[in-house]
Each structure stands twice: as structure tokens, then as C-alpha cells.
Motif scaffolding. Structure first.
Motif, mmCIF file in Angstrom:
data_model
loop_
_atom_site.group_PDB
_atom_site.id
_atom_site.type_symbol
_atom_site.label_atom_id
_atom_site.label_comp_id
_atom_site.label_asym_id
_atom_site.label_seq_id
_atom_site.Cartn_x
_atom_site.Cartn_y
_atom_site.Cartn_z
ATOM 1 N N ASP A 311 0.818 -1.212 0.000
ATOM 2 C CA ASP A 311 0.000 0.000 0.000
ATOM 3 C C ASP A 311 0.854 1.265 0.000
ATOM 4 O O ASP A 311 0.411 2.320 0.448
ATOM 5 N N GLY A 312 2.072 1.160 -0.507
ATOM 6 C CA GLY A 312 2.911 2.344 -0.601
ATOM 7 C C GLY A 312 3.473 2.798 0.726
ATOM 8 O O GLY A 312 3.756 3.982 0.909
ATOM 9 N N ASN A 313 3.610 1.863 1.682
ATOM 10 C CA ASN A 313 4.233 2.151 2.990
ATOM 11 C C ASN A 313 3.382 3.057 3.869
ATOM 12 O O ASN A 313 3.909 3.927 4.575
ATOM 13 N N HIS A 314 2.076 2.828 3.875
ATOM 14 C CA HIS A 314 1.173 3.637 4.693
ATOM 15 C C HIS A 314 0.683 2.925 5.939
ATOM 16 O O HIS A 314 -0.027 3.534 6.746
ATOM 17 N N THR A 315 1.037 1.655 6.108
ATOM 18 C CA THR A 315 0.559 0.912 7.276
ATOM 19 C C THR A 315 1.649 -0.020 7.803
ATOM 20 O O THR A 315 2.539 -0.440 7.058
ATOM 21 N N LEU A 316 1.529 -0.352 9.103
ATOM 22 C CA LEU A 316 2.364 -1.374 9.707
ATOM 23 C C LEU A 316 1.466 -2.431 10.342
ATOM 24 O O LEU A 316 0.551 -2.092 11.108
ATOM 25 N N TYR A 317 1.710 -3.686 9.998
ATOM 26 C CA TYR A 317 0.945 -4.812 10.526
ATOM 27 C C TYR A 317 1.866 -5.753 11.299
ATOM 28 O O TYR A 317 3.049 -5.884 10.976
ATOM 29 N N ILE A 318 1.303 -6.419 12.283
ATOM 30 C CA ILE A 318 2.036 -7.403 13.073
ATOM 31 C C ILE A 318 1.372 -8.771 12.926
ATOM 32 O O ILE A 318 0.143 -8.871 12.917
ATOM 33 N N ARG A 319 2.192 -9.812 12.820
ATOM 34 C CA ARG A 319 1.723 -11.192 12.871
ATOM 35 C C ARG A 319 2.183 -11.812 14.185
ATOM 36 O O ARG A 319 3.301 -11.536 14.641
ATOM 37 N N LEU A 336 -0.403 0.572 13.147
ATOM 38 C CA LEU A 336 -0.111 1.985 12.856
ATOM 39 C C LEU A 336 -0.411 2.267 11.398
ATOM 40 O O LEU A 336 -0.145 1.428 10.526
ATOM 41 N N ASP A 337 -0.996 3.448 11.138
ATOM 42 C CA ASP A 337 -1.204 3.870 9.764
ATOM 43 C C ASP A 337 -0.843 5.346 9.641
ATOM 44 O O ASP A 337 -0.477 6.002 10.616
ATOM 45 N N SER A 338 -0.946 5.874 8.436
ATOM 46 C CA SER A 338 -0.539 7.259 8.186
ATOM 47 C C SER A 338 -1.693 8.248 8.327
ATOM 48 O O SER A 338 -1.559 9.410 7.948
ATOM 49 N N ASP A 339 -2.826 7.810 8.896
ATOM 50 C CA ASP A 339 -3.982 8.693 9.064
ATOM 51 C C ASP A 339 -4.305 8.988 10.521
ATOM 52 O O ASP A 339 -5.066 9.919 10.808
ATOM 53 N N THR A 340 -3.746 8.213 11.440
ATOM 54 C CA THR A 340 -4.134 8.343 12.852
ATOM 55 C C THR A 340 -3.579 9.598 13.504
ATOM 56 O O THR A 340 -4.275 10.295 14.249
ATOM 57 N N TYR A 341 -2.320 9.915 13.231
ATOM 58 C CA TYR A 341 -1.666 11.059 13.864
ATOM 59 C C TYR A 341 -1.272 12.089 12.804
ATOM 60 O O TYR A 341 -0.736 11.718 11.757
ATOM 61 N N PRO A 342 -1.516 13.378 13.060
ATOM 62 C CA PRO A 342 -1.217 14.393 12.049
ATOM 63 C C PRO A 342 0.266 14.492 11.699
ATOM 64 O O PRO A 342 0.621 14.869 10.581
ATOM 65 N N GLU A 343 1.150 14.130 12.634
ATOM 66 C CA GLU A 343 2.588 14.236 12.365
ATOM 67 C C GLU A 343 3.163 12.968 11.724
ATOM 68 O O GLU A 343 4.346 12.896 11.417
ATOM 69 N N ILE A 344 2.317 11.939 11.545
ATOM 70 C CA ILE A 344 2.766 10.683 10.947
ATOM 71 C C ILE A 344 2.069 10.496 9.609
ATOM 72 O O ILE A 344 0.886 10.161 9.544
ATOM 73 N N GLY A 345 2.828 10.735 8.531
ATOM 74 C CA GLY A 345 2.261 10.565 7.200
ATOM 75 C C GLY A 345 2.646 9.233 6.605
ATOM 76 O O GLY A 345 2.783 8.233 7.306
ATOM 77 N N LEU A 347 5.146 6.655 4.127
ATOM 78 C CA LEU A 347 6.522 6.181 4.232
ATOM 79 C C LEU A 347 6.843 5.683 5.632
ATOM 80 O O LEU A 347 7.786 6.134 6.286
ATOM 81 N N LEU A 348 6.017 4.761 6.103
ATOM 82 C CA LEU A 348 6.302 4.067 7.358
ATOM 83 C C LEU A 348 7.284 2.959 7.018
ATOM 84 O O LEU A 348 6.928 1.953 6.396
ATOM 85 N N TRP A 349 8.532 3.154 7.433
ATOM 86 C CA TRP A 349 9.618 2.291 6.963
ATOM 87 C C TRP A 349 10.266 1.511 8.095
ATOM 88 O O TRP A 349 10.386 1.980 9.231
ATOM 89 N N ALA A 350 10.749 0.330 7.739
ATOM 90 C CA ALA A 350 11.700 -0.469 8.505
ATOM 91 C C ALA A 350 11.391 -0.577 9.992
ATOM 92 O O ALA A 350 12.198 -0.181 10.826
ATOM 93 N N PRO A 351 10.232 -1.121 10.369
ATOM 94 C CA PRO A 351 9.931 -1.292 11.793
ATOM 95 C C PRO A 351 10.745 -2.432 12.400
ATOM 96 O O PRO A 351 10.985 -3.450 11.747
ATOM 97 N N GLU A 352 11.178 -2.249 13.639
ATOM 98 C CA GLU A 352 11.937 -3.282 14.341
ATOM 99 C C GLU A 352 11.491 -3.382 15.787
ATOM 100 O O GLU A 352 11.277 -2.353 16.448
ATOM 101 N N PHE A 353 11.352 -4.600 16.284
ATOM 102 C CA PHE A 353 11.073 -4.826 17.705
ATOM 103 C C PHE A 353 12.387 -4.789 18.487
ATOM 104 O O PHE A 353 13.386 -5.397 18.066
ATOM 105 N N HIS A 354 12.377 -4.141 19.643
ATOM 106 C CA HIS A 354 13.539 -4.174 20.526
ATOM 107 C C HIS A 354 13.083 -4.082 21.974
ATOM 108 O O HIS A 354 12.164 -3.323 22.301
ATOM 109 N N GLU A 355 13.747 -4.863 22.815
ATOM 110 C CA GLU A 355 13.450 -4.856 24.239
ATOM 111 C C GLU A 355 14.469 -3.987 24.970
ATOM 112 O O GLU A 355 15.686 -4.155 24.791
ATOM 113 N N ILE A 356 13.984 -3.057 25.775
ATOM 114 C CA ILE A 356 14.851 -2.169 26.554
ATOM 115 C C ILE A 356 14.347 -2.160 27.994
ATOM 116 O O ILE A 356 13.198 -1.799 28.247
#
Length: 613
Positions: A311-319, A336-345, A347-356
Motif C-alpha cells: 500500500d505504498g508504505n502507509h501501514t504497519l501490521y504485526i503477525r 499503525l497507519d498514516s492517518d491516525t496522527y497528524p505528524e505521521i504521514g 513512508l512508514l519504513w523499517a519497523p523493528e522490535f527491541h526490548e529495553i
């Protein structure tokens, strides 16, 4: 003794092997009769570094006419003519040759240019002459005339003339060396595909064996399991692992799936039990139109996330799944999608899980709307939250410097592909950063410590870790990106992706020894060649942007994206990481090579005590 050949290759765009890749030193070893078998999938192992301008931008360089020789005190040397990226004469290298040294022909140190004359050089040869205590060099300039000189060491700035007697001996030896080159196998079937021959060097069998182990993809050669086992239950038997053996001399412990029919633990005595080596199956691709994949284990489950190209990098899905294999068919949950927050358009790129500090986070890149505003962000899973529930994730926060300022000026520079890891009591992040205005400098890797109590902020000043200085890293565009850490007992490895996100996308590698300062770039060793390319596994093109996860059995898995065919979409794959004789990751051991059919079955005599009467 064994013989190896150093050579370059012809440019072949149909094989995704353009000039910046072909103009590098390749290695092949004589195997039978006069045939030479290539190392490293017939890909280069030594590339010339780019030169750097005062503003930090790079000038891509290549090499031609490589010459292998032995150094005075052991180890190897290489001389070659440095050329422009596409093979043209390089004005900066006029009258000079480029010099490297290497202990093992795997890792190389570029020593710089050696001045020989004033005209452009076509070919060069070199050997150490004990009688005069110097390296004798012969080179051919544009006029076709051979010239000679000597240097006391490989870091000399310029060549010295030979004495008359020294020249006569050198001319005789050069005639012999060139004769050996001419006698190299002339029929195409004897040489690696596309080979532009260089010279042949004799090495020890021990040195040759090391090259085979490092530069040939290993294959399963055997399996062992105790001939007799005493156990009182299946759980007890399953604690025993089989050992798989590989052609590089390494071993891997694997679980066995036992045939449980007709086995009775209540019965006293011996029973023959048979089983199969457990091997997860991941046919490529495991997810179409999913790039930059990352898998994590969290609270006993596996989670998959990736860039959504569909979808042109507008959403992030988890399995979510109970097993690694279960992720392939698991349903997707929008977080997460590019419509929920005004500052997030887009090109949602390269998501990574990390534990801190025991909390789960997602690092990802996002923009307010336009490409030049793409920056690294962070989302936090609430305490006790469910990773597949979007309401349990916090609003994305932009990563900042320690003082709260921006890492870079949005609109002129972008940050992306931020990764996080814990190493020797500290958290670190590495990311890719690219200045576009006022001049495009290409994408560089940066490293800094991270504040674990406030992980949206750095703890130290960013340090440049890597620039796309080799031909495989600046092919089509100057890019180092997609870093991810892989830890072993003695070393930290960081793999990253380079070049354009097309069929020539590749995976490079950095390593550092335990105890060294990660924020000092000179402590890191950067591999001169990529460890995963379009030539590594047939049918997978543009391999890159990978991440790692360890399963419950201690096996490490590589999640990556590649294209199923040259015109195919970026799609995710999963393959086991093999660790070579030095403990370094190898990413091209396919399932077929990992466990051969003839070694999939094991059996043992099971001795059971039975129930007490």
C-alpha cells in the motif's frame, strides 16, 4: 601446495554484474587438471575504496589488473591499477598503483597509492627478491613499454630504479611470470565465467583450506547421535540433540522429532527408536510485498513486522504465532497507519522490535508527509499490553539527541532504519542518515549510546560508523542502511544493506571484538565484500535489510527481503544463520544444503528401566 588465481570479471548487466562489481579482485582455486573453481559465488573479494572530498562526499573507484604476491615476512600483498568506477582511467591515480596487504586473502588493508611514473598504467606485477631485500615491480604504461623499479616495503611513497644487474634478473623473472600467465588455461570451460585472468599464486594447502571454508558455502556432510540412550520419558529423550557436520568443519546441534509409535517407556529393556532431524521449512518468499522484515520473541510467542510495500508504505501490521513457522500463515493486525496522527504521514519504513529494560518497543521511520522529512521514531508497548493490539502502543515519538535537539534538520537530512542492542552493560543505536541538501552525500551509518530510561533520546554524540566506500555499496547510489546487530561470545557483528534498493542490493558486515570501544570507528573491521548478494542464492535478487532472531532451541534465523525474480516485488524470507570456522555469520546456507536428505534420519537404542513392581 595449491594454486589460486586473482582476476577481474567482464561486465555483465544481465547477471546484475555491472562495472562497479566486475572491476574488483576475484579469487579461484585450481581443482582438477587445469580447471579453476571460483570462490564467493564468482563475486569480488577485494574492492578499491572511494576517495573523499572535503565536504564528505565520495568519489567511487574500481580496480583492474590485480596482482597477487607473497610478502617478505609472510602474508600476502596485492597491487592493482585503480580506475574510475566504470573502468576509465583515474586521474588521481595517474602513474600510480594501489597496494593492499592481507594475512589470509579474506581481510585486506588498503595501504594507499604507490607512485611509479607519470603516465597511466595498464598492468603491474610484483614479487619480493631476497637477494636485494626489496620488492621488484614491473609495470606497463600506455606506450606498451615495460618499466622496472623496487621498493623496500609496501608503504613506500615512490619506486627506486634497479641497478643494471638487478634489472637483468628482473627482466628474466618477468618473462617467466608472463609466460606462466600466458600458459593459464585458455579454454573458456577451464576458467570462471567472465574471468579476465590475472596471475596464479602458489599457497599452502592449509591456506587453501581456510579459503574454502570461508568463501565456499558449506554443506551438510554427516550426522551423529548416541548409539544408545537411557531415558524414562519422551521429554528426557528429547533433551538429547543430534549433531550435524558441515564441509567447513563446523557442527550444529539439532532437535530430533521421534517416531513415538510402538515405544513403551513402561517396558523394561531396549527398544530401537527412529526419528528425523527437525528442520523448519520456509519457502521463499514467506510474505509478498513485505520488506525490511523483523521477527522477535516476546513472552513465549513470535512476532513479525515489516515495511508494507503493498500500500505504498502507509501501514504497519504485526503477525503473532506460537512458532516461527506459524508466522507464515498467521493473520495480520494493523498497529499503525498514516492517518491516525497528524505528524505521521506515509513512508512508514523499517519497523523493528527491541526490548529495553524489560519493555517492548518498535523503532521505525516516519514522515510528516514528504520524503525529506523522514525521521526515526519510537513506539512503546504499555505495561501488560498485547503487541497485536494497536491501542496498546504509544503515540510515535521522534528520536532526539541527548539535549533534546533534533538529530538532524528535517527537510534537508533524513534518518531511518534505527536499530537497538545491548552490549557490555550499555544500550546502543545505529541508524542510517542521509543529507540531501545542499548536496546529496549519500547514506551513512551512525552509532550512539541510548538512554534506557528515556529511549527516545540518545545518550552520547553520534559517531560516523560507515560510509558506502566500496563499489558494491555505491552501485547506482551511495547507501549504507538497514543495520542490525548479531552477538556471539567474543564478537559483535553488525550487518547492513548497501547500494540501490534494486536487484543489486546487498548485505555487508562490520565486526568488533569484545572489550573495545564501539564509539571509536577505528575499532571496527569492515568486510571488503558483501556477505549476501543476488548471486548467493539462485532466484533471490536484491537481498538485503535483514534482522535476526534466536529460537527456543538456540538456532539463529535471518529474516531478510529479496525479489523473487529480477522484476519481482520486495518480499520477505527466513533462513537459518550458519556460523563459520571463525564464528562469523554466513547467510547463504539454504535448507537443501543445511540438512542433506541422506542425513535427515537418525536412530538409537533406547534403554528404559520400566515401572518398578
Amino acid at each position: 601446495m595449491a594454486e589460486i588465481m586473482g582476476y577481474t570479471r567482464t561486465v555483465c548487466e544481465n547477471e546484475c554484474y555491472e562495472a562497479k562489481l566486475a572491476y574488483s579482485m576475484h579469487l579461484a582455486i585450481k581443482t582438477e587438471k587445469e580447471s579453476f573453481t571460483p570462490f564467493n559465488h564468482n563475486s569480488g573479494v577485494l574492492f578499491a575504496k572511494a576517495t573523499e572530498n572535503p565536504d564528505g562526499s565520495l568519489n567511487a573507484k574500481s580496480l583492474k589488473s590485480p596482482w597477487l604476491f607473497k610478502q617478505k615476512d609472510g602474508g600476502f600483498g596485492v597491487m592493482a591499477v585503480r580506475v574510475e568506477a566504470e573502468g576509465q582511467n583515474d586521474e588521481e591515480s595517474r602513474g600510480s598503483v594501489l597496494v593492499w596487504e592481507s594475512e589470509n586473502l579474506i581481510s585486506y588493508r588498503e595501504l594507499g597509492l604507490l607512485k611509479l611514473g607519470e603516465a597511466f598504467i595498464d598492468t603491474v606485477s610484483c614479487y619480493y627478491e631476497e637477494k636485494i631485500g626489496a620488492y621488484v615491480i614491473c609495470w606497463r604504461e600506455e606506450d606498451g613499454i615495460l618499466r622496472y623499479g623496487k621498493v623496500p616495503n609496501l608503504t613506500a611513497e615512490c619506486v627506486e630504479p634497479l641497478a643494471e644487474k638487478e634489472l637483468a634478473v628482473a627482466q628474466q623473472k618477468e618473462e617467466k611470470l608472463q609466460g606462466e600467465v600466458q600458459r593459464m588455461p585458455g579454454e573458456e570451460r577451464h576458467l570462471p565465467e567472465g574471468c579476465v585472468s590475472g596471475n596464479i599464486l602458489e599457497i599452502t594447502e592449509e591456506q587453501a583450506d581456510y579459503l574454502r571454508k570461508k568463501l565456499w558455502t558449506p554443506v551438510n556432510t554427516g550426522v551423529s547421535f548416541p548409539k544408545q540412550v537411557t531415558a524414562s520419558s519422551w521429554e528426557e529423550l528429547e533433551k538429547q540433540d543430534a549433531v550435524l557436520y558441515y564441509s567447513d568443519g563446523t557442527t550444529v546441534r539439532r532437535k530430533v522429532d521421534w517416531e513415538k509409535a510402538d515405544i513403551d517407556f513402561k517396558k523394561r529393556g531396549r527398544q530401537t527408536v527412529k526419528g528425523a532431524i527437525r528442520q523448519e521449512h520456509f519457502a521463499f518468499p514467506v510474505a509478498i510485498n513485505r520488506a525490511d522484515p523483523c521477527v522477535a520473541r516476546w513472552n513465549g510467542k513470535y512476532y513479525f513486522i515489516a515495511t508494507n510495500d503493498a500500500d505504498g508504505n502507509h501501514t504497519l501490521y504485526i503477525r503473532e504465532a506460537d512458532t516461527l513457522e506459524g508466522l507464515v500463515c498467521a493473520p495480520e493486525h494493523l498497529i499503525l497507519d498514516s492517518d491516525t496522527y497528524p505528524e505521521i504521514g506515509g513512508l512508514l519504513w523499517a519497523p523493528e522490535f527491541h526490548e529495553i529494560n524489560g519493555k517492548l518497543y518498535i523503532f521505525h521511520a516516519a514522515t510528516t508527509g514528504e520524503f525529506y522529512w523522514e525521521e526515526s521514531h519510537l513506539m512503546e508497548l504499555r505495561e501488560g499490553g498485547n503487541p497485536v493490539c494497536r491501542e496498546d502502543w504509544s503515540r510515535p515519538k521522534r528520536i532526539k539527541c541527548a539535549d533534546g535537539s533534533d538529530i538532524c534538520e528535517a527537510g534537508k537530512e533524513i534518518t531511518l532504519d534505527m536499530t537497538c542492542f545491548f552490549w557490555e552493560e550499555d544500550y546502543y543505536v545505529i541508524w542510517s542518515q542521509r543529507q540531501f541538501l545542499p548536496k546529496d552525500l549519500g547514506a551513512w551509518l551512525y552509532i550512539a549510546k541510548l538512554n534506557p530510561d528515556k529511549p527516545e533520546q540518545l545518550l552520547t554524540k553520534p559517531v560516523i560508523l560507515s560510509k558506502p566506500e566500496y563499489g558494491w555499496a555505491n552501485n547506482h547510489t551511495f547507501v549504507d542502511e538497514g543495520p542490525f546487530a548479531l552477538q556471539t561470545k567474543e564478537k559483535l557483528y553488525v550487518t547492513f544493506s548497501s547500494a540501490a534498493v534494486d536487484v543489486t542490493y546487498v548485505v555487508g558486515c562490520l565486526e568488533i571484538e569484545k572489550g573495545k570501544n564501539l564509539l571509536d570507528a577505528s575499532n571496527w573491521r569492515k568486510y571488503n565484500y558483501p556477505i549476501l548478494t543476488a548471486r548467493s542464492v539462485p532466484g533471490e535478487y536484491g537481498t538485503g535489510h535483514n534482522a535476526y532472531v534466536m529460537d527456543e532451541n538456540g538456532l539463529t534465523w535471518n529474516t531478510y527481503h529479496a525479489r523473487p525474480g529480477k522484476e519481482g516485488p520486495r518480499s520477505s524470507g527466513i533462513r537459518r544463520v550458519h556460523f563459520d570456522v571463525d564464528g562469523a555469520p554466513m547467510l547463504d546456507v539454504t535448507e537443501e544444503r543445511d540438512v542433506l536428505e541422506e542425513f535427515k534420519r537418525v536412530e538409537t537404542v533406547l534403554e528404559t528401566a520400566g515401572q518398578e513392581e
